[in-house]
Design an enzyme around this catalytic site. Structure first.
Site, mmCIF file in Angstrom:
data_model
loop_
_atom_site.group_PDB
_atom_site.id
_atom_site.type_symbol
_atom_site.label_atom_id
_atom_site.label_comp_id
_atom_site.label_asym_id
_atom_site.label_seq_id
_atom_site.Cartn_x
_atom_site.Cartn_y
_atom_site.Cartn_z
ATOM 1 C CB SER A 243 18.814 11.065 22.882
ATOM 2 O OG SER A 243 19.772 11.115 21.850
ATOM 3 C CE LYS A 244 13.253 9.388 16.110
ATOM 4 N NZ LYS A 244 12.025 10.078 15.739
ATOM 5 N NE ARG A 245 19.237 14.881 18.918
ATOM 6 C CZ ARG A 245 19.601 15.197 20.147
ATOM 7 N NH1 ARG A 245 20.856 15.162 20.493
ATOM 8 N NH2 ARG A 245 18.698 15.530 21.037
#
Ligand code: GLU
Length: 465
Positions: A243-245
């Site tokens: 994920s981007k996170r």
């Protein structure tokens, strides 16, 4: 059977490599079987969906060469169709209005939790023969629920996970339309897959839990459920969900970092599918070989080093002319005027074997487009020792009449090295320094060739003056 597959992304922002893999496999399966590939944009979550995200998806797919036969089809443009089916289901008794208020539903859930039961709607408003329904409360807009079968099981033979069977008792009556009449996600997917005559649903396994509900609705509508293939997740290098996170790069990031689409495609193809021990293959081979039988059964893990290795391979083997055109924008971004100075195709050809990305080629190309260096006397003295000057002078004298070829330059160097009893670096390093004020360059014979004889002579003569 005429194969029809689809990619059905929700355009809610970030598109990482795992997302694109969910497009690549159905695309390859359709192409392999001479079928159709449909792009459906699942944008009913209007708050989170954006046109920008749609752009990124379209751009990423086009970049990798995934062509679409139908679409993009936007779910928001099909709302009337979903409403029409909901009406029909109400008429046929396949669905019913439920007036249970939000608070009532929450209270029911709380009671079930206390009793250690699975929270589920209790069927209060579900019509049955002989059952008396509660009085319709005033001022409450109902949701519409699907009449899920009460008994029996729902099963499918998943092309990745094998047979999955769920008891209908596990499933409550799914809300298919909200109080404001908008259809819900699982319902739209079913109507679309039926209307679009999808034969194979190849998607992430985060949707496995939706599948029994979707199959039940399909069957109620007398549709034939497609074959499902649920792809295991793609994990990042730390073994977490991508994920981007946690630092995943978007498809655009890879493009901007100078990766080639061939490398990304090859990489994604192997990220959850295999063909013997083949690691490097063309897009056409991938399409020729792709099948559902060889999809991976366990989560795939991203490996940046492998992706870089593949990128290096495709750069090294690229046609220099084409490669130069791909590197040019990156070079221009670095302020290099690729139209003046040495031939950019030759520069690219010279640098490609050592580069992992297009940016690395552009960075290295700078050397050839900077103005001739201004040497300070101290550095010049340190890098071009007095003892080497006679050899350097011989080189300059011979160079002007030497044929301009890598071979001839190589031979010339050999001859001078022999005459002065020198090893290659003793002469090559001062030459490099004279030409560029650095000793880090590719092979000296190639460098002289690419920089050009006149320019090389002028720079070398300057340090001898
Ligand atoms: N829109 C869903 C997603 O982006 C995919 C749904 C499907 O493939 O059925 O996860």
């Amino acid at each position: 059977m005429h194969i029809r597959t689809r990619f059905a992304p929700s355009p809610t922002g970030f598109i990482h490599l795992g997302n694109l893999r969910s497009a690549l496999y159905p695309w390859a399966f359709a192409r392999h079987n001479k079928g159709d590939f449909i792009l459906r944009i699942e944008d009913t979550d209007q708050e989170r969906s954006s046109l920008e995200a749609v752009e990124v998806i379209l751009e990423g797919m086009a970049w990798l060469g995934m062509d679409v036969d139908e679409g993009p089809i936007y779910q928001m443009q099909r709302i009337d169709r979903y409403r029409q089916v909901i009406e029909q289901m109400l008429e046929k008794g396949l669905a019913y209005p439920c007036y249970m208020a939000e608070e009532e539903l929450n209270a029911l859930r709380d009671r079930q939790m206390v009793n250690k039961e699975k929270p589920r709607y209790n069927g209060l408003w579900r019509p049955e023969a002989g059952k008396i329904l509660p009085n319709i409360p005033e001022g409450v807009s109902p949701v519409i629920r699907f009449k899920n079968p009460l008994t029996g099981t729902v099963s499918w033979n998943d092309a990745v996970k094998g047979v999955i069977e769920i008891s209908n008792e596990e499933l409550d009556d799914l809300v298919i339309a909200r109080t404001d009449g908008t259809p819900t996600y699982n319902f739209c997917v079913v109507i679309d897959d039926l209307d679009m005559k999808i034969t194979h649903v190849i998607r992430g396994d985060d949707h496995v839990n939706n599948t029994p509900r979707q199959i039940n609705i399909m069957k109620a509508l007398e549709g034939i459920p497609p074959i499902y293939a649920h792809l295991p997740t793609v994990l990042n290098e730390a073994g977490e969900k991508m994920s981007k996170r946690n630092g995943a790069m978007s498809v655009r990031d890879y493009q901007k970092a100078g990766f080639l689409p061939e490398a990304i495609l090859n990489y994604l193809a192997r990220l959850g599918w295999s063909h013997g021990d083949a690691e490097i293959f063309t897009c056409q081979q991938f399409v020729d070989w792709f099948d559902l039988e060889h999809l991976g059964r366990s989560p795939a893990q991203h490996n940046q080093e492998k992706l870089i290795w593949l990128n290096h391979h495709y750069i090294q083997n690229a046609d220099p002319k084409k490669l130069a055109e791909l590197v040019r924008p990156f070079a221009e971004e670095l302020g290099i005027d690729t139209r003046s100075g040495p031939d950019f195709v030759e520069v690219t050809a010279l640098l490609k074997d050592r580069a992992n990305t297009l940016i690395e080629i552009a960075e290295a190309a700078k050397l050839f487009y900077l103005p001739a260096p201004e040497h300070s006397p101290e550095l010049l003295h340190a890098n071009i020792p007095e003892s080497i000057r006679p050899a350097l002078k011989d080189l300059v004298d011979a160079l002007s009449s030497c044929e301009a070829s890598k071979h001839a330059y190589g031979a010339l160097f050999k001859q001078i090295l022999a005459k002065y009893q020198l090893k290659m670096p003793a002469l090559a390093m001062p030459v490099r320094y004279a030409l560029f004020a650095t000793t880090q360059t590719p092979g000296i014979d190639s460098v002289l060739l690419v920089l050009g004889k006149d320019e090389s002579l002028s720079r070398l003569s300057k340090v001898l003056a």
